[in-house]
Design a protein around this motif. Sequence first.
Motif, PDB file in Angstrom:
ATOM      1  N   ALA A  61       3.112 -13.959   5.880  1.00 50.60           N
ATOM      2  CA  ALA A  61       2.031 -13.857   4.897  1.00 50.60           C
ATOM      3  C   ALA A  61       1.655 -12.399   4.653  1.00 50.60           C
ATOM      4  CB  ALA A  61       0.814 -14.652   5.372  1.00 50.60           C
ATOM      5  N   LEU A  62       1.697 -11.572   5.696  1.00 47.75           N
ATOM      6  CA  LEU A  62       1.405 -10.157   5.510  1.00 47.75           C
ATOM      7  C   LEU A  62       2.462  -9.482   4.638  1.00 47.75           C
ATOM      8  CD1 LEU A  62       0.030  -8.893   8.940  1.00 47.75           C
ATOM      9  CD2 LEU A  62      -1.175  -9.861   7.001  1.00 47.75           C
ATOM     10  N   GLY A  63       3.700  -9.988   4.688  1.00 47.18           N
ATOM     11  CA  GLY A  63       4.734  -9.468   3.798  1.00 47.18           C
ATOM     12  C   GLY A  63       4.403  -9.714   2.334  1.00 47.18           C
ATOM     13  N   VAL A  64       3.815 -10.866   2.045  1.00 43.64           N
ATOM     14  CA  VAL A  64       3.372 -11.170   0.680  1.00 43.64           C
ATOM     15  C   VAL A  64       2.321 -10.153   0.234  1.00 43.64           C
ATOM     16  CG1 VAL A  64       2.096 -12.840  -0.721  1.00 43.64           C
ATOM     17  CG2 VAL A  64       3.909 -13.624   0.815  1.00 43.64           C
ATOM     18  N   VAL A  65       1.361  -9.879   1.120  1.00 40.73           N
ATOM     19  CA  VAL A  65       0.311  -8.915   0.804  1.00 40.73           C
ATOM     20  C   VAL A  65       0.905  -7.535   0.527  1.00 40.73           C
ATOM     21  CG1 VAL A  65      -1.675  -7.690   1.768  1.00 40.73           C
ATOM     22  CG2 VAL A  65      -1.481 -10.150   2.059  1.00 40.73           C
ATOM     23  N   ALA A  66       1.893  -7.144   1.346  1.00 38.30           N
ATOM     24  CA  ALA A  66       2.490  -5.823   1.187  1.00 38.30           C
ATOM     25  C   ALA A  66       3.098  -5.661  -0.201  1.00 38.30           C
ATOM     26  CB  ALA A  66       3.554  -5.593   2.268  1.00 38.30           C
ATOM     27  N   TRP A  67       3.855  -6.664  -0.647  1.00 43.29           N
ATOM     28  CA  TRP A  67       4.482  -6.538  -1.962  1.00 43.29           C
ATOM     29  C   TRP A  67       3.449  -6.544  -3.083  1.00 43.29           C
ATOM     30  CZ3 TRP A  67       8.169  -4.793  -4.766  1.00 43.29           C
ATOM     31  CH2 TRP A  67       8.201  -5.140  -6.107  1.00 43.29           C
ATOM     32  N   HIS A  68       2.540  -7.518  -3.049  1.00 42.53           N
ATOM     33  CA  HIS A  68       1.574  -7.616  -4.142  1.00 42.53           C
ATOM     34  C   HIS A  68       0.738  -6.346  -4.233  1.00 42.53           C
ATOM     35  CE1 HIS A  68      -1.469  -8.936  -6.906  1.00 42.53           C
ATOM     36  NE2 HIS A  68      -2.398  -8.706  -6.000  1.00 42.53           N
ATOM     37  N   ARG A  69       0.327  -5.814  -3.090  1.00 37.37           N
ATOM     38  CA  ARG A  69      -0.518  -4.626  -3.122  1.00 37.37           C
ATOM     39  C   ARG A  69       0.261  -3.426  -3.666  1.00 37.37           C
ATOM     40  NH1 ARG A  69      -5.623  -3.140  -3.922  1.00 37.37           N
ATOM     41  NH2 ARG A  69      -6.283  -1.430  -2.582  1.00 37.37           N
ATOM     42  N   TRP A  70       1.554  -3.337  -3.326  1.00 38.08           N
ATOM     43  CA  TRP A  70       2.366  -2.242  -3.840  1.00 38.08           C
ATOM     44  C   TRP A  70       2.482  -2.343  -5.361  1.00 38.08           C
ATOM     45  CZ3 TRP A  70       6.790  -1.121  -6.561  1.00 38.08           C
ATOM     46  CH2 TRP A  70       7.295   0.174  -6.423  1.00 38.08           C
ATOM     47  N   ALA A  71       2.835  -3.512  -5.867  1.00 36.92           N
ATOM     48  CA  ALA A  71       2.987  -3.691  -7.304  1.00 36.92           C
ATOM     49  C   ALA A  71       1.662  -3.506  -8.028  1.00 36.92           C
ATOM     50  CB  ALA A  71       3.563  -5.079  -7.594  1.00 36.92           C
ATOM     51  N   PHE A  72       0.600  -4.044  -7.458  1.00 39.07           N
ATOM     52  CA  PHE A  72      -0.708  -3.924  -8.088  1.00 39.07           C
ATOM     53  C   PHE A  72      -1.188  -2.477  -8.082  1.00 39.07           C
ATOM     54  CE2 PHE A  72      -5.371  -4.283  -8.179  1.00 39.07           C
ATOM     55  CZ  PHE A  72      -5.527  -5.064  -9.311  1.00 39.07           C
ATOM     56  N   GLY A  73      -0.903  -1.748  -7.003  1.00 45.24           N
ATOM     57  CA  GLY A  73      -1.284  -0.340  -6.952  1.00 45.24           C
ATOM     58  C   GLY A  73      -0.593   0.477  -8.016  1.00 45.24           C
ATOM     59  N   LEU A  74       0.701   0.249  -8.188  1.00 44.89           N
ATOM     60  CA  LEU A  74       1.439   0.953  -9.225  1.00 44.89           C
ATOM     61  C   LEU A  74       0.869   0.628 -10.604  1.00 44.89           C
ATOM     62  CD1 LEU A  74       4.024   2.786  -9.343  1.00 44.89           C
ATOM     63  CD2 LEU A  74       5.275   0.719  -9.952  1.00 44.89           C
ATOM     64  N   THR A  75       0.566  -0.637 -10.819  1.00 44.56           N
ATOM     65  CA  THR A  75       0.020  -1.066 -12.103  1.00 44.56           C
ATOM     66  C   THR A  75      -1.378  -0.486 -12.339  1.00 44.56           C
ATOM     67  OG1 THR A  75       1.276  -3.118 -11.928  1.00 44.56           O
ATOM     68  CG2 THR A  75      -0.531  -3.085 -13.507  1.00 44.56           C
ATOM     69  N   ASP A  80      -5.426  -5.331   6.709  1.00 46.43           N
ATOM     70  CA  ASP A  80      -5.949  -4.285   5.826  1.00 46.43           C
ATOM     71  C   ASP A  80      -5.098  -3.022   5.878  1.00 46.43           C
ATOM     72  OD1 ASP A  80      -7.955  -5.637   4.641  1.00 46.43           O
ATOM     73  OD2 ASP A  80      -9.576  -4.374   5.349  1.00 46.43           O
ATOM     74  N   LEU A  81      -4.488  -2.758   7.040  1.00 42.78           N
ATOM     75  CA  LEU A  81      -3.608  -1.603   7.148  1.00 42.78           C
ATOM     76  C   LEU A  81      -2.415  -1.767   6.209  1.00 42.78           C
ATOM     77  CD1 LEU A  81      -3.407   1.029   8.791  1.00 42.78           C
ATOM     78  CD2 LEU A  81      -1.955  -0.216  10.411  1.00 42.78           C
ATOM     79  N   VAL A  82      -1.800  -2.955   6.229  1.00 49.62           N
ATOM     80  CA  VAL A  82      -0.707  -3.246   5.304  1.00 49.62           C
ATOM     81  C   VAL A  82      -1.194  -3.117   3.863  1.00 49.62           C
ATOM     82  CG1 VAL A  82       0.778  -5.120   4.459  1.00 49.62           C
ATOM     83  CG2 VAL A  82       0.572  -4.712   6.913  1.00 49.62           C
ATOM     84  N   PHE A  83      -2.374  -3.647   3.607  1.00 46.93           N
ATOM     85  CA  PHE A  83      -2.988  -3.611   2.286  1.00 46.93           C
ATOM     86  C   PHE A  83      -3.097  -2.174   1.772  1.00 46.93           C
ATOM     87  CE2 PHE A  83      -6.707  -4.091  -0.544  1.00 46.93           C
ATOM     88  CZ  PHE A  83      -6.438  -5.305  -1.167  1.00 46.93           C
ATOM     89  N   ASN A  84      -3.573  -1.279   2.631  1.00 42.85           N
ATOM     90  CA  ASN A  84      -3.809   0.101   2.215  1.00 42.85           C
ATOM     91  C   ASN A  84      -2.544   0.936   2.179  1.00 42.85           C
ATOM     92  OD1 ASN A  84      -6.654   0.176   1.709  1.00 42.85           O
ATOM     93  ND2 ASN A  84      -6.976  -0.046   3.897  1.00 42.85           N
ATOM     94  N   VAL A  85      -1.687   0.800   3.199  1.00 39.55           N
ATOM     95  CA  VAL A  85      -0.458   1.581   3.221  1.00 39.55           C
ATOM     96  C   VAL A  85       0.410   1.243   2.014  1.00 39.55           C
ATOM     97  CG1 VAL A  85       1.711   1.942   4.464  1.00 39.55           C
ATOM     98  CG2 VAL A  85      -0.453   1.980   5.706  1.00 39.55           C
ATOM     99  N   SER A  86       0.475  -0.029   1.664  1.00 33.84           N
ATOM    100  CA  SER A  86       1.265  -0.433   0.500  1.00 33.84           C
ATOM    101  C   SER A  86       0.726   0.226  -0.767  1.00 33.84           C
ATOM    102  CB  SER A  86       1.245  -1.961   0.352  1.00 33.84           C
ATOM    103  OG  SER A  86       1.811  -2.580   1.479  1.00 33.84           O
ATOM    104  N   TYR A  87      -0.595   0.293  -0.875  1.00 36.02           N
ATOM    105  CA  TYR A  87      -1.198   0.917  -2.056  1.00 36.02           C
ATOM    106  C   TYR A  87      -0.924   2.419  -2.079  1.00 36.02           C
ATOM    107  CZ  TYR A  87      -4.561   1.357  -5.865  1.00 36.02           C
ATOM    108  OH  TYR A  87      -5.135   1.587  -7.075  1.00 36.02           O
ATOM    109  N   VAL A  88      -1.008   3.054  -0.901  1.00 37.75           N
ATOM    110  CA  VAL A  88      -0.730   4.487  -0.826  1.00 37.75           C
ATOM    111  C   VAL A  88       0.715   4.771  -1.229  1.00 37.75           C
ATOM    112  CG1 VAL A  88      -0.479   6.427   0.770  1.00 37.75           C
ATOM    113  CG2 VAL A  88      -2.516   4.996   0.869  1.00 37.75           C
ATOM    114  N   LEU A  89       1.645   3.945  -0.740  1.00 35.09           N
ATOM    115  CA  LEU A  89       3.049   4.120  -1.114  1.00 35.09           C
ATOM    116  C   LEU A  89       3.238   3.916  -2.609  1.00 35.09           C
ATOM    117  CD1 LEU A  89       4.809   2.310   1.869  1.00 35.09           C
ATOM    118  CD2 LEU A  89       4.624   4.776   1.472  1.00 35.09           C
ATOM    119  N   ALA A  90       2.517   2.944  -3.173  1.00 29.95           N
ATOM    120  CA  ALA A  90       2.603   2.722  -4.620  1.00 29.95           C
ATOM    121  C   ALA A  90       2.066   3.929  -5.387  1.00 29.95           C
ATOM    122  CB  ALA A  90       1.813   1.464  -4.998  1.00 29.95           C
ATOM    123  N   ALA A  91       0.974   4.512  -4.881  1.00 30.06           N
ATOM    124  CA  ALA A  91       0.422   5.687  -5.548  1.00 30.06           C
ATOM    125  C   ALA A  91       1.432   6.832  -5.546  1.00 30.06           C
ATOM    126  CB  ALA A  91      -0.875   6.115  -4.848  1.00 30.06           C
TER     127      ALA A  91
END
Length: 452
Positions: free
Chosen positions: A264-278, A396-407
């Motif tokens: 489930a955390l893998g799902v969060v990682a992808w969505h947060r990355w894509a959403f961050g880029l968007t 939340d760490l996965v949530f944030n790191v994914s967003y940072v990578l997307a940024a």
Amino acid sequence: MRAGRPGGDARDGADAGVPAELRQLLATRRYRHLMAVRLVGQASDGAFQAGLATLFFFAPERQATPAGVALASAVLLLPFTVVGPWAGVLLDRRPRRSVLGWGNLLRAALAACVAVALARGAGDVVLGVLALATLSVNRALLAGLSAALPRVVAPGRLVLANSITPTAGTVAAGAGAAVTVGVAAVLGTDAGADVGALCVAAAAYAAAGLVALAFPRDLLGPDPSPRPSGGRSGTGPVAVVRRASRDVAAGVAHLRERRAAAAALGVVAWHRWAFGLTTVAVVVLCRRTLAPVEDPSRGLAVLGVLLTAVAAGSGAAALAAPWGARRERVTAWIRGCLLLAGAAQLLVGLTTDVVALAVAAFLLGVGGQGAKIGVDTVVQRGVDDAYRGRVFTAYDLVFNVSYVLAAGASVLLVPDDGRLGVVAVVLACGYALVAAAHGRAGARPPAGARAS
């Protein structure tokens, strides 16, 4: 150890209809109490973050670029990637009621400092450091709220609670942001409007802290658990860090044993990355393409419309999830939400029509929040209460790191006009692949998980 039943009706409620379950849930006094902490705190988050956005992205003297938006977004999230694991130990070793209460009061003080610094004309570095500290505390408290939820809700109502509670918080944050953005669009994007928004946020943070401290000390947990063996005891700084490190490692090991929660955390990682880029692309699009560059208030108004659409989509997900994400079909629900978010992602990249973008934002809200409801439920059911704080800070760490990578990726992938084009097609395909992978993971029996 299973958490005690919450106050009020303790029946499982799995066979009751959604309206009856909702009435029973809302009749639970301690659930309403925890909901109040979340709503007040997250509405404050929305106002605080929107005030920062108008200051850093939509001030007339600033020209938003993909690199600038990406850098600001990444910097605002980086601190929690450092403090997050240690915050998880705090949530599993100290009364969560105290962490939520004093943490919100700390946020109130920090937000007030940001307002004072802005009123006195402080530079971007000072404002940025204070904002970083405030937002780092914010993420730790959201993890604490998620970890505490099973302590006030019967197991059979977790899906419904995860539909209502985080979604209502997201809607509250969106409403706080939308009101701030709307006021700024009418009154202008000068520092005075931002100071007012930050002062209101500080007062609301203080209110959330006082409400949290009204809980009985031990009601929100955590359950006691033995510390990992090994190492010498002591009270010095080195001994404290050593014990905390062992606690973090124990939390990671516990999550590794719970395959469903890890997937489930893998799902969060992808969505947060894509959403961050968007998100980076949409901010640039509103600032530089959907409105004249010399008219930031107009671009800010368009962004407000899209924020409102996302919040509405999150609310729609809350209405649908209690039916769609019940125990036997939560995996299918998450997969469907990912596919819906992928379709919305495709629409974002292929149009600049504001109405179409609002529809896409609504669908992204439905898909993203719907998937999160399912993920929250899987994680809460799959891990023990004594580890829940650490697991949710890992979340939340996965949530944030994914967003940072997307940024960081957005510097290379988002053009200067904010139009994603073929990148959106790739992101949509990514959603489909993650949905298929999660379906396979959900079909395997989770190792070490217990039914609840």
